[in-house]
Design an enzyme around this catalytic site. Structure first.
Site, short mmCIF file in Angstrom:
data_model
loop_
_atom_site.label_atom_id
_atom_site.label_comp_id
_atom_site.label_asym_id
_atom_site.label_seq_id
_atom_site.Cartn_x
_atom_site.Cartn_y
_atom_site.Cartn_z
N ASP A 17 25.74 -10.04 -19.56
CA ASP A 17 25.41 -10.85 -19.16
C ASP A 17 26.09 -11.88 -20.95
O ASP A 17 25.46 -12.29 -21.83
CB ASP A 17 24.11 -11.29 -20.03
CG ASP A 17 22.50 -11.02 -18.84
OD1 ASP A 17 23.33 -10.05 -18.21
OD2 ASP A 17 21.42 -10.86 -19.15
N LYS A 73 20.75 -11.21 -11.76
CA LYS A 73 20.13 -11.06 -11.57
C LYS A 73 18.84 -12.27 -11.91
O LYS A 73 19.52 -13.53 -12.47
CB LYS A 73 19.60 -10.03 -12.17
CG LYS A 73 20.11 -10.14 -14.48
CD LYS A 73 20.12 -8.68 -15.29
CE LYS A 73 20.47 -8.90 -16.37
NZ LYS A 73 19.45 -9.66 -17.49
N CYS A 118 18.16 -7.64 -22.99
CA CYS A 118 19.03 -6.98 -21.34
C CYS A 118 19.76 -5.49 -21.40
O CYS A 118 20.08 -4.89 -20.19
CB CYS A 118 19.33 -8.11 -20.98
SG CYS A 118 18.98 -9.85 -20.75
#
Length: 210
Positions: free
Chosen positions: A14, A111, A156
């Site tokens: 990310d 996601k 994450c």
């Protein structure tokens, strides 16, 4: 520590505009890891990138529930932290940081695109049942050891590392190529949780030491 090009894969989590300074959910100094990530992707033979990819009005957004960011709510799968609207599909905030060498990714896993389920992990949505397909991809490619970096370490990256172990992979988090939100002590808690689960925490220099 010696890397093995046949069994090791780098997971870049990310590194997107909304998680960098000026973004909707900025991680402090998130942009400072970008040159370090680029350096890693040049050293690893194989890299997988993840990308938060939310629908407008996502169930994890505070605005959806008319609540304040960082409040919590209960969704079908349990408690959910509510975030500022971020990484909305097709927006600049959802794009990779412009200085990130995303061309090095052999696979991009998106996601959090299911409107009712948030997703921290690269392997599972937050219901811990809905798979992203990453486990199967890694197994089919013959990878056994995952190295993780990116944003944010205490969310994450942590969830991805824990699920890597849960899925039978070895997991190593490269701490200096991550940054954390550190919400209410979440960074210390994440480190403890990862080490307890068998996740190794290392510095990038140790990967390439002679």
């Amino acid at each position: 520590m010696k890397l093995d090009d046949t069994t090791d894969a780098l997971l870049v989590i990310d590194v997107q505009n909304d998680f960098c300074p000026g973004g909707a959910l900025a991680v402090p100094d998130g942009d400072r890891i970008v040159p370090l990530v680029n350096g890693l992707t040049r050293r690893f033979a194989h890299a997988v990138f993840t990308q938060d990819w939310h629908t407008p009005g996502h169930a994890s957004f505070a605005t959806t529930h008319r609540k304040s960011p960082y409040d919590t709510t209960s969704l079908a799968y349990g408690p959910q932290v509510l975030w500022p609207d971020h990484c909305v599909q097709g927006t600049r905030g959802a794009e990779f940081h412009p200085a990130l060498d995303a061309a090095r990714a052999e696979l991009v896993v998106r996601k959090g695109f299911r409107p009712g389920i948030d997703s921290y992990s690269a392997f599972f949505e937050n219901d811990q049942a809905t798979r992203t397909g990453l486990s199967g991809y890694l197994r089919d490619r013959g990878f056994r050891h995952t190295y993780l970096c990116g944003l944010a370490l205490d969310f994450c990256v942590k969830w991805s590392a824990l699920d890597a172990v849960r899925e039978g992979f070895t997991a190593t988090v490269i701490e200096d190529v991550c940054r954390a939100i550190d919400l209410n002590g979440s960074l210390a808690a994440a480190r403890k949780e990862m080490t307890t689960a068998g996740v190794a925490l290392v510095q990038s220099a140790s990967l390439f030491a002679a």
